[in-house]
Design an enzyme around this catalytic site. Structure first.
Site, PDB file in Angstrom:
ATOM      1  N   GLU A  16      52.685  93.052  54.048  1.00 21.00           N
ATOM      2  CA  GLU A  16      53.227  93.011  52.692  1.00 21.00           C
ATOM      3  C   GLU A  16      52.510  92.002  51.803  1.00 21.00           C
ATOM      4  O   GLU A  16      52.174  92.299  50.664  1.00 21.00           O
ATOM      5  CB  GLU A  16      54.727  92.680  52.732  1.00 21.00           C
ATOM      6  CG  GLU A  16      55.617  93.796  53.253  1.00 21.00           C
ATOM      7  CD  GLU A  16      55.756  94.937  52.260  1.00 21.00           C
ATOM      8  OE1 GLU A  16      55.312  94.789  51.100  1.00 21.00           O
ATOM      9  OE2 GLU A  16      56.311  95.981  52.642  1.00 21.00           O
ATOM     10  N   SER A  17      52.289  90.804  52.305  1.00 20.75           N
ATOM     11  CA  SER A  17      51.813  89.737  51.417  1.00 20.75           C
ATOM     12  C   SER A  17      50.743  88.838  52.018  1.00 20.75           C
ATOM     13  O   SER A  17      50.276  87.919  51.344  1.00 20.75           O
ATOM     14  CB  SER A  17      52.998  88.852  51.009  1.00 20.75           C
ATOM     15  OG  SER A  17      53.481  88.128  52.140  1.00 20.75           O
TER      16      SER A  17
END
Length: 330
Positions: free
Chosen positions: A69-70
């Site tokens: 995700e990040s």
């Protein structure tokens, strides 16, 4: 559909730790799954605890999701507005965010809130799609990316390329944790030697497999087709090289990063993989480290397998070492 953030993280910027602390009750019955994936030290305890929120979620799965995700960046923000380390959309956060550290507020940017919220949300999604046919973990991850409604509509992982790659990458990373052992120096050197033998092979978009050069597919982002060219693209070359030493890598550069362990640039040795992109989700190129600031890669359409400077591309993201137990098929 959710979009992962574009967040630059420099080589060696993320300190990684490997934790293996399986807690068992009498009779050797596990009461908590262990974290064996490499994660930033400051998030180790949070992921270990949140990853045991429900039976459908493990610490390794949660770690793989946060990396995808990040890239473990708590200030990440995607072009469509997803925010924080777990990339919640504000509307989803309003209904599913929790005050994980009990400080009286739910902060989407605070990992102490966002990480347990992510685990709790995964558990909720697992229940939402529990009656959908197919692999339960894959359906849960697909729901995190595309929504429960899409998973129910299609009777499993929806036919969205982004979601299918998302599920495949996280599954590979979570299952690849295992003992945390990476390839040996001997394997790395042998993989590099195998890749050297492919020097001057033409670039082919989608080309290359465990057996060697192959015709590719159509089409690259700029419209280049590999259907009439026998050769390699960047990840096809690395997949081939490591297949020669018994390591099965996933197909794409981003998936290969997820199935490898990030290392500090100063610790790079010949045969390690060098990745390029602005985030874990946006990795677009991979080469094999040779030494002295040089990689061996299949650079782009119209080129051939060659030696290139490490900084030939401006978005150097990370150096990573493939794991012993990576799997090509998920």
């Amino acid at each position: 559909m959710r979009a992962t953030a574009a967040v630059a993280i420099g080589v060696g910027a993320t300190a990684a730790v490997v934790v293996a602390s399986l807690v068992q009750a009498a009779g050797d019955t596990p009461i908590a799954a262990a974290l064996t994936a490499a994660v930033p030290a400051e998030y180790q305890t949070l992921i270990e605890e949140a990853g045991n929120t429900c039976p459908e979620v493990s610490p390794n799965l949660l770690a793989a999701l946060l990396r995808q995700e990040s890239g473990f960046n708590s200030r990440a923000k995607s072009p469509v507005g997803a925010q924080g380390i777990a990339q919640f959309m504000p509307s989803t956060w309003e209904s599913h965010g929790i005050d994980g550290n009990s400080d009286g507020k739910r902060d989407i940017w605070d990992p102490e809130d966002a990480i347990p919220s992510s685990a709790k949300y995964l558990c909720t999604l697992a229940q939402d799609v529990k009656d959908v046919p197919g692999d339960k973990q894959s359906n849960m991850l697909a729901a995190y990316n595309a929504g429960s409604g899409a998973v129910r509509k299609y009777g499993g992982v929806p036919p969205y390329k982004e979601t299918q790659n998302y599920v495949r990458t996280i599954n590979a990373a979570s299952k690849g944790g295992g003992s945390g052992k990476t390839v040996t120096a001997q394997q790395s050197t042998a993989a590099l030697a195998a890749a050297r033998k492919m020097l001057n092979q033409p670039y082919s978009w989608g080309g290359g497999n465990a057996e060697g050069p192959s015709t590719g597919i159509c089409c690259s982002p700029n419209g280049s087709s590999g259907t009439d060219i026998r050769g390699f693209d960047c990840s096809g070359l690395t997949l081939y090289a490591y297949a020669q030493v018994g390591i099965d890598l996933p197909r794409t550069a981003a998936q290969q990063y997820a199935a490898s362990q990030t290392i500090a640039a100063k610790d790079a040795r010949p045969g390690d993989l060098v990745f390029y992109g602005n985030s874990a989700a946006s990795i677009h190129h991979v080469g094999i480290f040779v030494g002295d600031g040089v990689i061996l890669d299949a650079p782009r359409p119209g080129e051939h397998v060659r030696f290139s400077p490490v900084y030939n591309m401006t978005d150097l993201y990370a150096v990573a070492r493939p794991k012993q137990n990576t799997n090509k098929e998920i």
